[in-house]
Design an enzyme around this catalytic site. Structure first.
Site, mmCIF file in Angstrom:
data_model
loop_
_atom_site.group_PDB
_atom_site.id
_atom_site.type_symbol
_atom_site.label_atom_id
_atom_site.label_comp_id
_atom_site.label_asym_id
_atom_site.label_seq_id
_atom_site.Cartn_x
_atom_site.Cartn_y
_atom_site.Cartn_z
ATOM 1 C CG ASP A 148 4.769 13.409 -6.294
ATOM 2 O OD1 ASP A 148 4.900 12.734 -5.261
ATOM 3 O OD2 ASP A 148 4.874 12.943 -7.446
ATOM 4 C CE1 TYR A 185 5.761 6.691 -3.335
ATOM 5 C CE2 TYR A 185 7.799 6.959 -4.579
ATOM 6 C CZ TYR A 185 6.647 6.242 -4.300
ATOM 7 O OH TYR A 185 6.397 5.076 -4.990
ATOM 8 N N PRO A 204 10.619 -0.975 -7.424
ATOM 9 C CG PRO A 204 8.336 -1.420 -7.390
ATOM 10 C CD PRO A 204 9.464 -0.962 -6.517
ATOM 11 C CB ALA A 256 -0.909 0.002 1.227
HETATM 12 P P1 NDP Z 1 -2.170 1.968 -6.669
HETATM 13 O O1 NDP Z 1 -2.601 3.365 -6.352
HETATM 14 O O2 NDP Z 1 -2.758 1.278 -7.854
HETATM 15 O O3 NDP Z 1 -2.416 1.027 -5.387
HETATM 16 C C1 NDP Z 1 -2.149 1.459 -4.097
HETATM 17 C C2 NDP Z 1 -2.974 0.633 -3.148
HETATM 18 O O4 NDP Z 1 -2.672 1.052 -1.809
HETATM 19 C C3 NDP Z 1 -4.469 0.789 -3.345
HETATM 20 O O5 NDP Z 1 -5.103 -0.460 -3.235
HETATM 21 C C4 NDP Z 1 -4.870 1.677 -2.170
HETATM 22 O O6 NDP Z 1 -6.174 1.486 -1.701
HETATM 23 C C5 NDP Z 1 -3.882 1.206 -1.114
HETATM 24 N N1 NDP Z 1 -3.782 2.192 -0.049
HETATM 25 C C6 NDP Z 1 -3.343 3.468 -0.154
HETATM 26 N N2 NDP Z 1 -3.441 4.077 1.045
HETATM 27 C C7 NDP Z 1 -3.937 3.163 1.908
HETATM 28 C C8 NDP Z 1 -4.271 3.192 3.288
HETATM 29 N N3 NDP Z 1 -4.091 4.278 4.038
HETATM 30 N N4 NDP Z 1 -4.763 2.073 3.869
HETATM 31 C C9 NDP Z 1 -4.954 0.975 3.120
HETATM 32 N N5 NDP Z 1 -4.656 0.860 1.816
HETATM 33 C C10 NDP Z 1 -4.159 1.960 1.214
HETATM 34 O O7 NDP Z 1 -0.583 2.026 -6.774
HETATM 35 P P2 NDP Z 1 0.485 1.062 -7.481
HETATM 36 O O8 NDP Z 1 -0.055 -0.296 -7.644
HETATM 37 O O9 NDP Z 1 1.017 1.768 -8.650
HETATM 38 O O10 NDP Z 1 1.635 1.060 -6.356
HETATM 39 C C11 NDP Z 1 1.767 0.024 -5.393
HETATM 40 C C12 NDP Z 1 3.061 0.263 -4.614
HETATM 41 O O11 NDP Z 1 4.176 0.274 -5.504
HETATM 42 C C13 NDP Z 1 3.080 1.603 -3.869
HETATM 43 O O12 NDP Z 1 3.696 1.438 -2.616
HETATM 44 C C14 NDP Z 1 3.936 2.479 -4.776
HETATM 45 O O13 NDP Z 1 4.563 3.506 -4.049
HETATM 46 C C15 NDP Z 1 4.928 1.458 -5.313
HETATM 47 N N6 NDP Z 1 5.547 1.863 -6.565
HETATM 48 C C16 NDP Z 1 4.781 2.031 -7.702
HETATM 49 C C17 NDP Z 1 5.402 2.394 -8.899
HETATM 50 C C18 NDP Z 1 4.640 2.569 -10.166
HETATM 51 O O14 NDP Z 1 5.267 2.948 -11.179
HETATM 52 N N7 NDP Z 1 3.343 2.297 -10.225
HETATM 53 C C19 NDP Z 1 6.849 2.627 -8.947
HETATM 54 C C20 NDP Z 1 7.541 2.398 -7.721
HETATM 55 C C21 NDP Z 1 6.894 2.031 -6.581
HETATM 56 P P3 NDP Z 1 -7.352 2.570 -2.011
HETATM 57 O O15 NDP Z 1 -7.871 2.157 -3.331
HETATM 58 O O16 NDP Z 1 -8.294 2.388 -0.868
HETATM 59 O O17 NDP Z 1 -6.723 3.926 -2.042
#
Ligand code: NDP
Length: 247
Positions: free
Chosen positions: A95, A154, A184, A90
């Protein structure tokens, strides 16, 4: 579920990378659970998992809240008997340059991306130690390794995740519990695909492999790190970024 089926908790499992990780681990034989905040997203996710033939479970918890995480862990242990794998996935971004950053933007990112790791791992750790097996994978970021303008919050949180990884890896290695970070680069999730195409093209030019990563490529690395074969891998930070940053 069979008595010896391993249970994996993937936080943020309804998101882009999280859902790829859930599908991959389910395909590899794990019983999958995730947390949710929105009922709508959770039921869509459950349906998707069911359509693929996987049985999965969801628990309502905000990863910023220690008590909710403690309750989630205790409910999973009661319902499914154990938690063998935690993927701390999560995460959010808020930013802006530090000059303009509000305290709430700093706190939101630290609470969601870093405090969450403590909140989820702390209540589940003793069970792993008692059973003599555990796999913890922290999903950090290329930007935690190299820094990125407009992301002090971040980058600090993601670099902090790897500090946690290295310290905890030393504490629990003797009990069969490994702790690793996956960092990633730019992955083609909704978050990155929402970036205007011209900017996305500029980002892609910085990636030697010449494309964005796929969520399944992150999931494959997680699948390895949580496997029995990875028992000797702990405290590592696996970069999956198409060569964009080599640390
Ligand atoms: P998404 O936004 O698709 O998914 C993030 C998930 O985290 C969602 O399911 C969201 O739930 C959940 N979440 C956020 N805040 C909370 C909270 N307070 N409590 C519970 N759940 C929460 O992001 P990505 O799949 O792209 O990213 C996943 C991870 O990978 C992250 O940690 C991101 O920083 C990291 N990352 C991603 C990159 C990319 O290019 N996509 C690159 C590098 C790292 P909800 O729907 O309820 O908000």
């Amino acid at each position: 579920m069979s008595e010896d089926q391993r249970v994996a908790l993937v936080t943020g499992g309804c998101g882009g990378i999280g859902s790829a990780v859930c599908k991959r681990l389910a395909a590899d034989g794990f019983r999958i659970t995730t947390n949710y905040r929105s009922e709508e997203k959770a039921s869509k996710w459950l349906q998707e998992m069911e359509d693929l033939g996987f049985s999965a479970a969801v628990y309502k918890a905000d990863v910023r809240d220690f008590n909710e995480c403690q309750q989630m862990v205790s409910d999973i242990e009661k319902d499914l008997g154990r938690i063998d794998v935690i993927v701390n996935n999560a995460g959010i971004t808020r930013d802006t340059t530090l000059r303009k950053m509000e305290k709430s933007q700093w706190d939101d990112v630290m609470d969601t991306n870093l405090d969450s790791v403590f909140n989820v791992v702390r209540p589940a750790l003793n069970g792993m130690l008692e059973r003599g097996f555990g796999r913890i994978v922290n999903i950090a970021s290329i930007n935690g390794q190299k820094g990125q303008l407009g992301q002090t919050n971040y980058c600090a949180a993601k670099a902090g995740m790897h500090g946690f990884t290295k310290a905890l890896a030393q504490e629990v290695a003797y009990k069969g519990v490994t702790v690793n970070t996956v960092s990633p680069g730019y992955i083609a999730t909704d978050m990155v695909m929402a970036v205007p195409e011209a900017i996305r093209e500029k980002i892609i030019k910085q990636i030697p492999v010449g494309r964005l990563g796929r969520p399944e490529e992150i999931a494959a690395a997680v699948a390895y790190l949580v496997s029995d074969e990875a028992a000797f891998v702990t405290g590592s930070d696996l970069s999956i970024n198409g060569g964009q940053h080599m640390s």
